[in-house]
Design a protein around this motif. Sequence first.
Motif, PDB file in Angstrom:
ATOM      1  N   MET A   1     -70.825 -20.087  81.166  1.00 49.61           N
ATOM      2  CA  MET A   1     -71.391 -20.527  79.898  1.00 49.61           C
ATOM      3  C   MET A   1     -71.104 -19.456  78.864  1.00 49.61           C
ATOM      4  SD  MET A   1     -73.233 -23.153  78.860  1.00 49.61           S
ATOM      5  CE  MET A   1     -74.144 -23.639  80.307  1.00 49.61           C
ATOM      6  N   SER A   2     -70.642 -19.907  77.686  1.00 51.98           N
ATOM      7  CA  SER A   2     -70.401 -18.946  76.615  1.00 51.98           C
ATOM      8  C   SER A   2     -70.820 -19.553  75.299  1.00 51.98           C
ATOM      9  CB  SER A   2     -68.900 -18.569  76.569  1.00 51.98           C
ATOM     10  OG  SER A   2     -68.117 -19.699  76.275  1.00 51.98           O
ATOM     11  N   ALA A   3     -71.094 -18.692  74.318  1.00 50.66           N
ATOM     12  CA  ALA A   3     -71.477 -19.168  72.990  1.00 50.66           C
ATOM     13  C   ALA A   3     -70.964 -18.186  71.952  1.00 50.66           C
ATOM     14  CB  ALA A   3     -73.002 -19.307  72.889  1.00 50.66           C
ATOM     15  N   PRO A   4     -70.505 -18.673  70.795  1.00 47.17           N
ATOM     16  CA  PRO A   4     -70.011 -17.781  69.759  1.00 47.17           C
ATOM     17  C   PRO A   4     -71.108 -16.879  69.235  1.00 47.17           C
ATOM     18  CG  PRO A   4     -69.340 -20.079  69.369  1.00 47.17           C
ATOM     19  CD  PRO A   4     -70.355 -20.084  70.458  1.00 47.17           C
ATOM     20  N   SER A  33     -74.040 -23.386  69.440  1.00 48.44           N
ATOM     21  CA  SER A  33     -72.905 -24.119  70.006  1.00 48.44           C
ATOM     22  C   SER A  33     -72.125 -23.181  70.903  1.00 48.44           C
ATOM     23  CB  SER A  33     -72.006 -24.676  68.898  1.00 48.44           C
ATOM     24  OG  SER A  33     -71.498 -23.609  68.101  1.00 48.44           O
ATOM     25  N   GLY A  34     -71.542 -23.720  71.926  1.00 48.07           N
ATOM     26  CA  GLY A  34     -70.795 -22.897  72.875  1.00 48.07           C
ATOM     27  C   GLY A  34     -69.942 -23.753  73.772  1.00 48.07           C
ATOM     28  N   GLU A  35     -69.766 -23.337  75.007  1.00 49.62           N
ATOM     29  CA  GLU A  35     -68.947 -24.074  75.970  1.00 49.62           C
ATOM     30  C   GLU A  35     -69.612 -24.056  77.330  1.00 49.62           C
ATOM     31  OE1 GLU A  35     -65.037 -22.524  76.249  1.00 49.62           O
ATOM     32  OE2 GLU A  35     -64.318 -23.546  74.437  1.00 49.62           O
ATOM     33  N   HIS A  36     -69.360 -25.094  78.073  1.00 50.93           N
ATOM     34  CA  HIS A  36     -69.743 -25.134  79.483  1.00 50.93           C
ATOM     35  C   HIS A  36     -68.562 -25.703  80.251  1.00 50.93           C
ATOM     36  CE1 HIS A  36     -72.069 -25.544  83.151  1.00 50.93           C
ATOM     37  NE2 HIS A  36     -71.594 -26.779  83.261  1.00 50.93           N
ATOM     38  N   ALA A  37     -68.052 -24.934  81.228  1.00 48.89           N
ATOM     39  CA  ALA A  37     -66.899 -25.347  82.034  1.00 48.89           C
ATOM     40  C   ALA A  37     -65.748 -25.785  81.147  1.00 48.89           C
ATOM     41  CB  ALA A  37     -67.299 -26.469  82.990  1.00 48.89           C
ATOM     42  N   GLY A  38     -65.545 -25.046  80.031  1.00 50.67           N
ATOM     43  CA  GLY A  38     -64.412 -25.321  79.156  1.00 50.67           C
ATOM     44  C   GLY A  38     -64.608 -26.491  78.219  1.00 50.67           C
ATOM     45  N   ARG A  39     -65.815 -27.062  78.165  1.00 53.67           N
ATOM     46  CA  ARG A  39     -66.080 -28.198  77.277  1.00 53.67           C
ATOM     47  C   ARG A  39     -67.125 -27.807  76.238  1.00 53.67           C
ATOM     48  NH1 ARG A  39     -67.466 -33.153  81.154  1.00 53.67           N
ATOM     49  NH2 ARG A  39     -68.918 -31.573  81.996  1.00 53.67           N
ATOM     50  N   PRO A  40     -67.035 -28.378  75.032  1.00 53.85           N
ATOM     51  CA  PRO A  40     -67.998 -28.020  73.988  1.00 53.85           C
ATOM     52  C   PRO A  40     -69.418 -28.375  74.405  1.00 53.85           C
ATOM     53  CG  PRO A  40     -66.704 -29.946  73.339  1.00 53.85           C
ATOM     54  CD  PRO A  40     -66.062 -29.386  74.570  1.00 53.85           C
ATOM     55  N   ALA A  41     -70.367 -27.504  74.073  1.00 55.22           N
ATOM     56  CA  ALA A  41     -71.754 -27.714  74.455  1.00 55.22           C
ATOM     57  C   ALA A  41     -72.675 -27.250  73.337  1.00 55.22           C
ATOM     58  CB  ALA A  41     -72.071 -26.968  75.753  1.00 55.22           C
ATOM     59  N   LEU A  42     -73.829 -27.917  73.225  1.00 52.45           N
ATOM     60  CA  LEU A  42     -74.802 -27.603  72.188  1.00 52.45           C
ATOM     61  C   LEU A  42     -76.148 -27.268  72.812  1.00 52.45           C
ATOM     62  CD1 LEU A  42     -74.045 -30.560  69.736  1.00 52.45           C
ATOM     63  CD2 LEU A  42     -73.144 -28.220  69.609  1.00 52.45           C
ATOM     64  N   GLU A  43     -76.862 -26.329  72.149  1.00 47.60           N
ATOM     65  CA  GLU A  43     -78.230 -26.020  72.547  1.00 47.60           C
ATOM     66  C   GLU A  43     -79.168 -26.542  71.467  1.00 47.60           C
ATOM     67  OE1 GLU A  43     -80.936 -22.220  74.010  1.00 47.60           O
ATOM     68  OE2 GLU A  43     -79.206 -21.896  72.696  1.00 47.60           O
ATOM     69  N   VAL A  68     -73.196 -37.551  75.058  1.00 42.28           N
ATOM     70  CA  VAL A  68     -73.600 -36.404  75.875  1.00 42.28           C
ATOM     71  C   VAL A  68     -73.055 -36.646  77.276  1.00 42.28           C
ATOM     72  CG1 VAL A  68     -75.540 -35.138  76.861  1.00 42.28           C
ATOM     73  CG2 VAL A  68     -75.655 -35.968  74.503  1.00 42.28           C
ATOM     74  N   LEU A  69     -72.122 -35.833  77.711  1.00 43.15           N
ATOM     75  CA  LEU A  69     -71.406 -36.038  78.967  1.00 43.15           C
ATOM     76  C   LEU A  69     -72.073 -35.356  80.146  1.00 43.15           C
ATOM     77  CD1 LEU A  69     -67.793 -35.445  77.574  1.00 43.15           C
ATOM     78  CD2 LEU A  69     -69.105 -37.572  77.645  1.00 43.15           C
ATOM     79  N   ASP A  70     -72.879 -34.334  79.880  1.00 40.21           N
ATOM     80  CA  ASP A  70     -73.545 -33.592  80.947  1.00 40.21           C
ATOM     81  C   ASP A  70     -74.622 -32.724  80.302  1.00 40.21           C
ATOM     82  OD1 ASP A  70     -74.173 -32.628  83.437  1.00 40.21           O
ATOM     83  OD2 ASP A  70     -72.425 -31.312  83.631  1.00 40.21           O
ATOM     84  N   VAL A  71     -75.597 -32.311  81.106  1.00 38.88           N
ATOM     85  CA  VAL A  71     -76.635 -31.391  80.630  1.00 38.88           C
ATOM     86  C   VAL A  71     -76.866 -30.370  81.736  1.00 38.88           C
ATOM     87  CG1 VAL A  71     -78.936 -31.153  79.645  1.00 38.88           C
ATOM     88  CG2 VAL A  71     -77.719 -33.338  79.423  1.00 38.88           C
ATOM     89  N   GLN A  72     -76.767 -29.088  81.382  1.00 40.43           N
ATOM     90  CA  GLN A  72     -76.892 -28.023  82.360  1.00 40.43           C
ATOM     91  C   GLN A  72     -77.809 -26.926  81.813  1.00 40.43           C
ATOM     92  OE1 GLN A  72     -75.573 -27.840  85.491  1.00 40.43           O
ATOM     93  NE2 GLN A  72     -74.690 -29.896  85.273  1.00 40.43           N
ATOM     94  N   ALA A  73     -78.568 -26.308  82.705  1.00 38.90           N
ATOM     95  CA  ALA A  73     -79.445 -25.199  82.327  1.00 38.90           C
ATOM     96  C   ALA A  73     -78.886 -23.903  82.889  1.00 38.90           C
ATOM     97  CB  ALA A  73     -80.863 -25.425  82.844  1.00 38.90           C
ATOM     98  N   GLY A  74     -78.817 -22.871  82.046  1.00 45.34           N
ATOM     99  CA  GLY A  74     -78.348 -21.575  82.503  1.00 45.34           C
ATOM    100  C   GLY A  74     -79.450 -20.794  83.183  1.00 45.34           C
ATOM    101  N   GLU A  75     -79.078 -19.709  83.824  1.00 45.75           N
ATOM    102  CA  GLU A  75     -80.071 -18.874  84.501  1.00 45.75           C
ATOM    103  C   GLU A  75     -81.064 -18.257  83.508  1.00 45.75           C
ATOM    104  OE1 GLU A  75     -78.087 -15.988  86.853  1.00 45.75           O
ATOM    105  OE2 GLU A  75     -77.179 -17.454  88.220  1.00 45.75           O
ATOM    106  N   VAL A  79     -80.783 -24.600  77.738  1.00 45.72           N
ATOM    107  CA  VAL A  79     -80.284 -25.914  78.140  1.00 45.72           C
ATOM    108  C   VAL A  79     -79.098 -26.280  77.266  1.00 45.72           C
ATOM    109  CG1 VAL A  79     -80.811 -28.373  78.393  1.00 45.72           C
ATOM    110  CG2 VAL A  79     -82.558 -26.652  78.928  1.00 45.72           C
ATOM    111  N   TRP A  80     -77.967 -26.533  77.900  1.00 44.38           N
ATOM    112  CA  TRP A  80     -76.734 -26.842  77.189  1.00 44.38           C
ATOM    113  C   TRP A  80     -76.364 -28.309  77.400  1.00 44.38           C
ATOM    114  CZ3 TRP A  80     -74.564 -23.531  73.818  1.00 44.38           C
ATOM    115  CH2 TRP A  80     -74.989 -22.193  73.869  1.00 44.38           C
ATOM    116  N   HIS A  81     -76.077 -28.984  76.268  1.00 45.26           N
ATOM    117  CA  HIS A  81     -75.707 -30.395  76.266  1.00 45.26           C
ATOM    118  C   HIS A  81     -74.196 -30.480  76.054  1.00 45.26           C
ATOM    119  CE1 HIS A  81     -79.878 -29.952  75.032  1.00 45.26           C
ATOM    120  NE2 HIS A  81     -80.117 -31.200  75.419  1.00 45.26           N
ATOM    121  N   VAL A  82     -73.469 -30.844  77.104  1.00 41.93           N
ATOM    122  CA  VAL A  82     -72.011 -30.971  77.001  1.00 41.93           C
ATOM    123  C   VAL A  82     -71.705 -32.249  76.235  1.00 41.93           C
ATOM    124  CG1 VAL A  82     -69.859 -31.204  78.282  1.00 41.93           C
ATOM    125  CG2 VAL A  82     -71.686 -29.720  79.158  1.00 41.93           C
ATOM    126  N   VAL A  83     -70.963 -32.125  75.140  1.00 42.42           N
ATOM    127  CA  VAL A  83     -70.745 -33.254  74.237  1.00 42.42           C
ATOM    128  C   VAL A  83     -69.261 -33.540  74.059  1.00 42.42           C
ATOM    129  CG1 VAL A  83     -72.904 -32.988  72.971  1.00 42.42           C
ATOM    130  CG2 VAL A  83     -70.896 -31.641  72.289  1.00 42.42           C
TER     131      VAL A  83
END
Length: 409
Positions: A1-4, A33-43, A68-75, A79-83
């Motif tokens: 997970m990364s974010a600008p 805004s950031g990325e999850h598994a190389g896809r754009p994601a929003l918090e 919204v293609l996926d939703v994942q929570a980081g450690e 919570v990141w919403h893959v869009v």
Amino acid sequence: MSAPGNEPEAIVSRRRYYDDSYTTRFKARIVASGEHAGRPALELEATYFYPEGGGQEADRGTLGGAGVLDVQAGEDGRVWHVVEPGSPATGEVGAEVDWPRRFDHMQQHTGQHILSAAFERVLQAPTLSCHLGPETSSIEVKASAADWRGIARLEEAANQVVWEDRPVERHWVDGAGAARFALRKAPAVSGPIRIVEIPDWDASACGGTHTRRTGEVGIIKIVRWEKVRGNLRFEFLCGGRALRDHAWRTEALLDAARRRTLKDREVLAHLERAAAERDELKKQLLELTTRLVVAEARERVGDPPRPVAEFATARARDELRLFAIKCLEAGAPWVVAGSGAPDPAIVVGRARSLPGDLRTLLPDLLERTRGKGGGSPDLLQASAADAASAEAAWSWAREAVAAALGAPR
């Protein structure tokens, strides 16, 4: 997970689904805004979207009209919403959770709590793990054997809880507060603990989404089980999934009974009789085929024995192999047999009294068949890509074997 680095200070998204699993439309403020598994994601500052976890799949839906293609929570709790690409990255947007998917997950998860408690109460089999899949869900329990009679008692107990329409209560407690509940399993988290309770039936530490009352689960049905790691894993369906499964099974059963002019309960016995008759006919057919192949092989070999090279337009692969072996048993010094259908193939064999190793021919044979094969020094077998390749390889093999073994062509 990364974010600008242009986002505000990291926050822990407020997870509103914890206390309200029924709100599906809401206004959401994007805070990063950031990325999850190389896809754009929003918090989001606060979200009703459930992120994957605890054996339950993530929600789907839309943010600002984008999927919204996926939703994942980081450690770190974010919570990141893959869009979808092109989604809005800032501001306030309209959000909608896919309700049919959410309610399906609520039915399966609440049903799993009820069923796990039933396993312990009825079969004394504690739940070791669970998985709520997109089509079926499963529970692995500590047990070594099961039968349908025991499963019927289990289902009766579980569904009685469903039909009583008991409340599904939620409690936020600390470690000391959790001790007030007879939990099926010790909590795996520290800090505030969310207890999901079905009064006088089950209490579990759980962060998933559940129905308000057990009646919304509809029905719980086990469909199959298997042994895994010395335990048993049961597949089950709840609510709408159980209804759809019952629909196709009933349709298949009634249609099978109608086609054979049988009563529903007679279908299984009919299938058993038909399978036994089929097996007996297959046995008789094999015996007759073997007799015919033996007779054919003896005729082709002749007396004195001679090599056999024969290509059949249609001959089953097993029968082709049997023919080659019977030719050798009848005294043929070598045999090259091929077939163009139903499964194009080549079989090459030689008498064990002759010198050499047929495997030296295999690379060239496979090049011509464009298939796969192998064998021993005395017998090769290869599949062919098509009838033409089989016949071409057969012609080559006939010449090559004759040249290698010094026998007539």
